[in-house]
Enzyme design. Structure first.
Site, PDB file in Angstrom:
ATOM      1  N   ASN A 184       5.400 -58.664  70.973  1.00  0.00           N
ATOM      2  CA  ASN A 184       4.056 -59.000  70.487  1.00  0.00           C
ATOM      3  C   ASN A 184       3.772 -60.477  70.782  1.00  0.00           C
ATOM      4  OD1 ASN A 184       1.732 -59.545  69.074  1.00  0.00           O
ATOM      5  ND2 ASN A 184       2.418 -58.636  67.144  1.00  0.00           N
ATOM      6  N   CYS A 211      -3.742 -61.766  65.481  1.00  0.00           N
ATOM      7  CA  CYS A 211      -3.562 -60.882  66.647  1.00  0.00           C
ATOM      8  C   CYS A 211      -4.882 -60.327  67.188  1.00  0.00           C
ATOM      9  CB  CYS A 211      -2.619 -59.738  66.302  1.00  0.00           C
ATOM     10  SG  CYS A 211      -0.922 -60.292  66.126  1.00  0.00           S
ATOM     11  N   HIS A 261      -3.674 -53.698  71.514  1.00  0.00           N
ATOM     12  CA  HIS A 261      -2.794 -54.801  71.117  1.00  0.00           C
ATOM     13  C   HIS A 261      -1.362 -54.272  71.056  1.00  0.00           C
ATOM     14  CE1 HIS A 261      -1.062 -58.145  69.105  1.00  0.00           C
ATOM     15  NE2 HIS A 261      -0.927 -57.533  67.946  1.00  0.00           N
TER      16      HIS A 261
HETATM   17  O1  UT7 Z   1       0.414 -57.829  65.359  1.00  0.00           O
HETATM   18  C1  UT7 Z   1      -0.044 -57.400  64.122  1.00  0.00           C
HETATM   19  C2  UT7 Z   1       0.904 -57.653  63.059  1.00  0.00           C
HETATM   20  N1  UT7 Z   1       2.152 -56.983  63.006  1.00  0.00           N
HETATM   21  C3  UT7 Z   1       2.317 -55.648  63.055  1.00  0.00           C
HETATM   22  O2  UT7 Z   1       1.442 -54.876  63.361  1.00  0.00           O
HETATM   23  C4  UT7 Z   1       3.676 -55.148  62.663  1.00  0.00           C
HETATM   24  C5  UT7 Z   1       3.557 -54.019  61.713  1.00  0.00           C
HETATM   25  N2  UT7 Z   1       4.843 -53.567  61.200  1.00  0.00           N
HETATM   26  C6  UT7 Z   1       5.817 -53.047  61.972  1.00  0.00           C
HETATM   27  O3  UT7 Z   1       5.683 -52.995  63.187  1.00  0.00           O
HETATM   28  C7  UT7 Z   1       7.023 -52.463  61.291  1.00  0.00           C
HETATM   29  O4  UT7 Z   1       6.804 -52.404  59.917  1.00  0.00           O
HETATM   30  C8  UT7 Z   1       8.351 -53.215  61.570  1.00  0.00           C
HETATM   31  C9  UT7 Z   1       8.763 -53.049  63.020  1.00  0.00           C
HETATM   32  C10 UT7 Z   1       8.178 -54.695  61.266  1.00  0.00           C
HETATM   33  C11 UT7 Z   1       9.471 -52.657  60.709  1.00  0.00           C
HETATM   34  O5  UT7 Z   1       9.592 -51.258  60.919  1.00  0.00           O
HETATM   35  P1  UT7 Z   1       9.620 -50.249  59.678  1.00  0.00           P
HETATM   36  O6  UT7 Z   1       9.846 -48.918  60.259  1.00  0.00           O
HETATM   37  O7  UT7 Z   1       8.377 -50.463  58.885  1.00  0.00           O
HETATM   38  O8  UT7 Z   1      10.915 -50.707  58.913  1.00  0.00           O
HETATM   39  P2  UT7 Z   1      11.047 -51.164  57.387  1.00  0.00           P
HETATM   40  O9  UT7 Z   1      10.499 -52.531  57.193  1.00  0.00           O
HETATM   41  O10 UT7 Z   1      10.560 -50.068  56.521  1.00  0.00           O
HETATM   42  O11 UT7 Z   1      12.608 -51.223  57.274  1.00  0.00           O
HETATM   43  C12 UT7 Z   1      13.434 -50.056  57.375  1.00  0.00           C
HETATM   44  C13 UT7 Z   1      14.876 -50.486  57.238  1.00  0.00           C
HETATM   45  C14 UT7 Z   1      15.125 -51.415  56.062  1.00  0.00           C
HETATM   46  O12 UT7 Z   1      16.391 -51.089  55.522  1.00  0.00           O
HETATM   47  P3  UT7 Z   1      16.491 -50.220  54.176  1.00  0.00           P
HETATM   48  O13 UT7 Z   1      15.725 -50.983  53.144  1.00  0.00           O
HETATM   49  O14 UT7 Z   1      15.854 -48.905  54.517  1.00  0.00           O
HETATM   50  O15 UT7 Z   1      17.962 -50.172  53.954  1.00  0.00           O
HETATM   51  C15 UT7 Z   1      15.180 -52.766  56.681  1.00  0.00           C
HETATM   52  O16 UT7 Z   1      15.958 -53.676  55.961  1.00  0.00           O
HETATM   53  O17 UT7 Z   1      15.274 -51.224  58.409  1.00  0.00           O
HETATM   54  C16 UT7 Z   1      15.821 -52.478  58.017  1.00  0.00           C
HETATM   55  N3  UT7 Z   1      15.468 -53.461  59.046  1.00  0.00           N
HETATM   56  C17 UT7 Z   1      16.198 -53.636  60.150  1.00  0.00           C
HETATM   57  N4  UT7 Z   1      17.300 -53.033  60.610  1.00  0.00           N
HETATM   58  C18 UT7 Z   1      17.770 -53.430  61.807  1.00  0.00           C
HETATM   59  C19 UT7 Z   1      14.399 -54.314  59.066  1.00  0.00           C
HETATM   60  N5  UT7 Z   1      14.441 -55.038  60.194  1.00  0.00           N
HETATM   61  C20 UT7 Z   1      15.534 -54.644  60.875  1.00  0.00           C
HETATM   62  C21 UT7 Z   1      16.088 -55.016  62.118  1.00  0.00           C
HETATM   63  N6  UT7 Z   1      17.204 -54.375  62.533  1.00  0.00           N
HETATM   64  N7  UT7 Z   1      15.522 -55.960  62.906  1.00  0.00           N
END
Ligand code: UT7
Length: 332
Positions: free
Chosen positions: A286, A116, A256
């Site tokens: 993204n 990225c 970004h």
């Molecule tokens: O471009 C550079 C590279 N990428 C990035 O910069 C991305 C960086 N990371 C992020 O943007 C975030 O970590 C995400 C958007 C990918 C995820 O958000 P988060 O707030 O970190 O969520 P999480 O991974 O901590 O997940 C929270 C909960 C989990 O459930 P439990 O374990 O709390 O029951 C996940 O299973 O949300 C669940 N979850 C979803 N729920 C609904 C994960 N993905 C989804 C989804 N829809 N798509």
């Protein structure tokens, strides 16, 4: 003689027509619009549906848009720098094909890959060629067909990425405009947290790697998020400090577009008011190498000659950094 700086003198972009909305994703994986919007800021993304078209198609369209808008003679372009994480093919340089297709017959071309941060690093490379006096017109294209490496059964990644392309032209400037300073970093600790595991020289493609679905992009979102928030904000703070800039001096932040919460954290560390923080993540998601030029293209009408713009990015590797640039033209 005045010192030569490297200025952006034209911008172009392209996104495919097909819109993949949060509502449609709700029918594909266990997710919902409220979760995606509140966690990422994304509402929809564009997808290149044609099976016979790769990243080069997006890149050519963006370059052609720039060439038409700015009335550039492609035969005068010296170098085409292709920033991408999704080249058409693993070995043949996508940039070479793109350069030929757009009529840049006197240019040489190559690909630059830093996930990225590809476009941000590409800005540094393009500017260095110009500042050295070696070349006069460097076309930097950021393009990615992320849909080609996304697993649409993995809800933790398929909601984030989209396809798109943007291009900028770098030319010499003697008024002191263009790229002023850069703060670029990387840390190999990141390679376990955001990657396509197989298909490279470390884990070549086998029937087993395909069966194990190791050819799609995977990330440990939480860890990437933590590093991204800290490092993008740090880099942006550093670039302000090093150049004795305050929040008042900054006209725009071009960040970004990976996650609205990462952008908000960076803007808050820089103490920037909302109107200076440019975002289009809600419409494109993204797009990896294309996010920065897509923002430039969407908000080009706001920029005035002499404006102070701070660019910031964070990506796989890890790679990240910030660039301070003075805008060089008023849009006609
Ligand atoms: O471009 C550079 C590279 N990428 C990035 O910069 C991305 C960086 N990371 C992020 O943007 C975030 O970590 C995400 C958007 C990918 C995820 O958000 P988060 O707030 O970190 O969520 P999480 O991974 O901590 O997940 C929270 C909960 C989990 O459930 P439990 O374990 O709390 O029951 C996940 O299973 O949300 C669940 N979850 C979803 N729920 C609904 C994960 N993905 C989804 C989804 N829809 N798509």
């Amino acid at each position: 003689m005045n010192k030569i700086t490297a200025a952006i003198t034209a911008v172009g972009a392209y996104v495919p027509d097909f819109v993949l909305s949060n509502q449609v994703l709700e029918t594909m994986v266990d997710t919902n619009d409220e979760w995606i919007t509140s966690r990422t800021g994304i509402k929809e993304r564009r997808i290149l549906k044609d099976a016979d078209k790769g990243t080069s198609y997006l890149a050519i369209k963006a370059a052609e848009d720039l060439i038409a808008k700015a009335n550039v003679d492609p035969s005068e372009i010296d170098l085409v720098l292709m920033a991408t994480a999704t080249p058409d093919m693993q070995v043949s340089a996508t940039g070479a094909y793109v350069a030929t297709q757009i009529g840049a017959v006197n240019a040489f071309a190559y690909d630059l890959q830093a996930a990225c941060s590809s476009f941000l690093y590409g800005m540094s490379t393009a500017a260095a060629y110009i500042q050295s006096g070696r070349y006069k017109k460097v076309l930097l294209i950021g393009a990615d067909k992320m849909s080609s490496i996304v697993d649409y059964t993995d809800r933790t990644t398929c909601i984030i990425f989209g396809d798109g392309a943007g291009a900028v032209l770098f030319e010499p400037n003697t008024e002191g405009l263009g790229l002023q300073d850069e703060y670029l970093r990387s840390d190999g600790v990141g390679r376990d947290f955001l990657k396509i595991d197989a298909g490279g020289s470390l884990h070549p493609t086998t029937i087993q790697t395909i069966e194990e679905k190791r050819h799609s992009i995977r990330q440990d979102g939480k860890t990437v998020f933590k590093y991204a928030v800290t490092n993008m904000a740090d880099a942006s703070e550093q670039i302000l400090k090093r150049n004795n800039l305050t929040n008042e001096d900054v006209d725009f932040l071009v960040p970004h577009q990976a996650n609205k919460r990462i952008i908000d954290a960076t803007a808050s560390r820089m103490n920037l008011e909302e109107s200076k923080v440019l975002m289009n993540i809600e419409r494109y998601g993204n797009t990896t190498s294309a996010t920065l030029p897509l923002v430039l293209n969407d908000f080009e009408h706001l920029f005035k000659k002499g404006d102070t713009i701070i660019f910031a990015a964070f990506g796989g590797g890890f790679t990240w950094g910030s660039i301070y640039l003075k805008w060089a033209y008023d849009k006609k």
